[in-house]
Design an enzyme around this catalytic site. Structure first.
Site, short mmCIF file in Angstrom:
data_model
loop_
_atom_site.label_atom_id
_atom_site.label_comp_id
_atom_site.label_asym_id
_atom_site.label_seq_id
_atom_site.Cartn_x
_atom_site.Cartn_y
_atom_site.Cartn_z
N TRP A 138 0.85 -1.18 0.00
CA TRP A 138 0.00 0.00 0.00
C TRP A 138 0.89 1.24 0.00
O TRP A 138 1.85 1.31 0.77
CB TRP A 138 -0.86 -0.03 1.26
N ASP A 220 -0.90 -5.50 9.36
CA ASP A 220 -1.86 -4.52 8.86
C ASP A 220 -3.08 -5.32 8.43
O ASP A 220 -3.02 -6.09 7.47
CB ASP A 220 -1.27 -3.75 7.68
N LYS A 256 -13.46 -0.91 5.55
CA LYS A 256 -14.05 -1.75 4.50
C LYS A 256 -15.08 -2.73 5.04
O LYS A 256 -16.17 -2.84 4.51
CB LYS A 256 -12.96 -2.55 3.77
#
Lengths: 410, 389
Positions: A138, A220, A256
């Site tokens: 990311w 993460d 999300k």
């Protein structure tokens, strides 16, 4: 002469610029496969039904107010969020050595974890401690850690472009050659941007090396539940590491899996060796929070806490999550079928082998440019697409466009 | 490093003798050398207050408004705004890095006045921030990254970067110092409070601020809350801008809209022109992204709705004046009750107030007048007099 006369124009963040360009595009066939947010089959954002329900509960409860949360956040949010990551019956939780900091989304959780590690991890100045992030990763990982003061951020091998899969040998090799005590940022599931996760067996190998070399595991976890549709399955890696005795951090995002993107709901779960160490760590994290944002926003955390702590709502949420995950799986299956039917050169197994929101298509920058400029299909220069941008209405157009790009652009 | 490691193992053994079996499975902790951090000087006061069982206890610590029953107060205009927002069934998509545009615009207008030349010319940028703290932090980071002023220093016989120095008033909000220090600044102070008069040390301040060409950074956390009039409370900011200062400004809506836990704030940079404002905006985004990506929606949406809906805005002005008026009244009542007690003093007896009377405040003697009610003001006056006579 202005004091800001020398301030240069900074480049825009790529993924947001992509969406901005998409918005300005007038072409009726345009498709946005850029930013990572869920979309329904109508191409619309989806507020989870359970979220609407709990929002109303909160709005109707006039005993609630807008007072400051504690610095570390809403206690019932922190504990229930950590349970989601580690499992309700996690021995670490029973042993009182799990704590958490409510943060501003997954980014905020990474930030607080990074700031803490820079100050306290291995001695009191970790600016030179190497931090490893996957190649690719990311795009904000690098900035979070360098902004926190780490001067040595290195890639570890991860994506094998040739075989379109995990470069396990390279990964293990980089673990072996890393200086002891280095920090490794690991994607708990649904790797962003490749969608390629290690298998359980591969995770075991990774954990072995990390244990032996005292490497720090900083997970993460932005897609728990979203990847396979099953919360426990998506948390396997984190729980395995805990069972192997690692002290670790897990930056959790509820953007999300709860669709709460703009309420900034995140949790930094801390697993320590014992309660005493945990308390001292949390006390120092508190000081870092205080000079960054003082205390976190209450709306999103309240919503998640109520949902996770109320059995019927928790069940409804899991169902909503599965709805999202299932639609993504369907789009993956259909895209692969269509590309195969078109006879598009190359192998496309990776589309269904990869997991989560993203797929690393393998399209090169020139082919991506073709997709954007000629076909008005917006995707990242890396070839990353957001599967959620696909719908039953646009999937044929996208498949045909990929076919054209691959066959006409080298 | 190896030596350190074995020391850690030894410390762990000592601390965890009863759990030796577990120790054999795990190596010693990474965190053995992590010190216990002290409780926060301001927020820690509330924690101590909560633990106290005295029925007469008072919390005069944290700066949150309380009504005359000592209860938190959710503004009526806030409830109305919330209902309006809920009815719209909005989505939850990410905000831009700089936040909700409607909010940033309204936030700047509130501070500068809607007809301000700065806003008309577009020569400022306002970003939504995580309340006042987040705004100050972004501001500190921005100054450290992009503000470079060199002065010739005879002491060092060379040009010396003075732009890392920040002058705070003596005293200031406790969190200012650690925020700016962590951002990379050198903390300096200018005279502000005169204990002899319990007032503003104007001459002292001017003496300390005897330099030229200073960058002014305003922290406005109480607009409307101080006098009850939002224009009056913003006078200093607007005057400085009129006088040609291109200021930095932090705003908070925690107190004046009671949106504490929703974390609503703004950071504004007044620039030379619109082009410069665009460059500055791009850099602010670069600073914000690695901290929290983009700000929370809920509070900003509420604030924006209030500021841009005429009836709600009117109602808000009345309510914020109501809060300010109650505070002013409590000040008056406290003074008259102290006079009744016979007190003629200044007072610095914080410890005794906490220990003997369960009246909680910060160590610097700061009380939040919002925690005073008509029911407890007599007790407060009595206690203050008791420890100072």
């Amino acid at each position: 002469m202005s004091i800001f006369g020398e301030v240069p124009q900074a480049a825009p963040v790529a993924v947001f610029k992509l969406t901005a360009d998409f918005r300005e595009d007038q072409n009726p066939s345009k498709v946005n496969l850029g930013v990572g947010a869920y979309r329904t089959d109508e191409g619309q954002p989806w507020v989870l039904p359970v979220v609407r329900k709990v929002e109303k509960m909160i709005a109707d409860d006039h005993s609630l107010n807008h007072e400051y949360l504690p610095i570390l956040g809403l206690p019932e949010f922190r504990s229930s969020a950590s349970k989601i990551a580690l499992g309700e019956d996690s021995p670490a939780i029973t042993e009182n050595r799990v704590g958490a900091v409510q943060c501003l989304g997954g980014t905020g959780a990474l930030k607080i974890g990074a700031e803490f590690l820079r100050r306290w991890y291995n001695g009191t100045d970790n600016t030179k401690t190497p931090v490893y992030v996957s190649a690719p990763t990311w795009e904000n990982h690098n900035a979070v850690f360098s902004n926190a003061g780490f001067e040595d951020i290195r890639p570890y091998k991860y994506w094998d472009a040739g075989k379109r899969g995990l470069d396990l040998e390279g990964f293990l090799g980089d673990l072996e050659s890393a200086p002891d005590h280095s920090i490794f940022v690991l994607h708990a599931c649904a790797h962003n941007p490749t969608g390629t996760d290690p298998t359980q067996d591969q995770w075991k190998q990774i954990a072995d090396v990390m244990k032996r070399k005292s490497l720090f595991a900083f997970f993460d976890s932005a897609y728990q539940g979203f990847a396979s549709g099953n919360l426990d399955k998506d948390a396997w890696a984190v729980r395995y590491f805990v069972s192997q005795g690692f002290e670790l951090f897990c930056a959790q995002s509820f953007s999300k899996n709860f669709g709460l993107y703009n309420e900034r709901v995140g949790n930094l779960t801390v697993v320590a060796e014992d309660q005493d160490n945990l308390n001292r760590v949390l006390s120092q994290m508190e000081k870092i929070v205080r000079i960054t944002w003082s205390n976190p926003p209450s709306q999103g955390a309240r919503l998640v806490a109520i949902t996770l702590n109320t059995p019927e709502l928790f069940a409804e949420w899991k169902d909503n999550v599965k709805t999202m995950a299932d639609r993504v799986l369907l789009m993956r299956a259909q895209l692969k079928e269509k590309l195969k039917a078109l006879g598009t050169p190359g192998t496309w197994e990776h589309i269904t082998e990869q997991i989560g929101m993203f797929s690393f298509t393998g399209l090169n920058p020139k082919q991506v440019e073709y997709m954007v400029k000629e076909k008005h299909i917006y995707l990242m220069a890396s070839g990353r697409i957001n599967m959620c941008g696909l719908t039953t209405k646009n999937i044929d157009y996208v498949a045909e466009s990929i076919h054209e790009a691959v066959t006409t652009v080298q | 490093m190896a030596l350190l490691k074995s020391t850690k193992i030894l410390t762990s053994v000592g601390a965890q003798a009863p759990v030796l079996a577990v120790l054999q499975l795990r190596a010693s902790s990474w965190w053995t050398e992590v010190q216990m951090g002290p409780p926060d000087p301001i927020l820690g006061v509330t924690e101590a207050f909560k633990r106290d069982t005295n029925p007469k206890k008072m919390n005069l610590g944290v700066g949150a408004y309380r009504d005359d029953q000592g209860k938190p107060y959710v503004l009526s205009c806030v409830r109305k705004a919330e209902a309006q927002i809920a009815a719209k069934k909005l989505d939850k998509e990410y905000l831009p890095i700089g936040g909700l545009a409607d909010f940033s615009k309204a936030c700047a207008q509130l501070a500068l006045g809607p007809d301000n030349e700065v806003l008309k010319s577009g020569r400022s940028i306002t970003v939504q921030t995580i309340s006042g703290t987040g705004s100050l932090r972004v501001g500190g980071n921005f100054v450290v990254c992009h503000f470079h002023i060199f002065c010739f220093s005879f002491e060092f016989s060379r040009f010396h970067n003075v732009s890392r120095d920040v002058y705070l008033p003596k005293p200031s909000w406790g969190n200012h110092t650690p925020i700016f220090r962590d951002a990379g600044m050198q903390l300096k102070a200018y005279s502000y409070y005169d204990p002899k008069t319990c007032g503003f040390d104007f001459k002292g301040a001017l003496d300390d601020i005897s330099k030229r060409n200073l960058l002014v950074f305003f922290d406005m956390a109480y607009q409307g809350f101080a006098s009850g009039d939002t224009d009056r409370d913003a006078w200093a900011v607007r005057y400085f801008i009129e006088q040609g200062h291109n200021v930095l400004l932090s705003q908070s809506f925690a107190k004046n809209m009671g949106l504490y836990g929703e974390r609503v704030g703004g950071f504004t940079v007044v620039c030379k022109d619109a082009e410069e404002a665009k460059r500055v905006e791009s850099q602010l985004k670069i600073l914000i992204r690695p901290i929290y990506s983009n700000p929370p929606m809920n509070g900003a949406r509420i604030a924006s709705t209030i500021l841009t809906t005429p009836e709600l805005y009117k109602e808000w002005l009345v309510e914020v004046k109501g809060m300010a008026d109650r505070i002013i009244k409590m000040r008056e009542m406290l003074v008259s009750n102290l006079k009744k007690e016979g007190s003629t003093q200044n007072w610095q007896h914080v410890e005794r107030l906490i220990k003997e009377f369960s009246i909680y405040m910060t160590k610097d003697g700061r009380i939040s007048v919002a925690g005073v009610t008509s029911a407890n003001v007599g007790y407060l006056a009595h206690a203050i007099h008791a420890v100072t006579k």
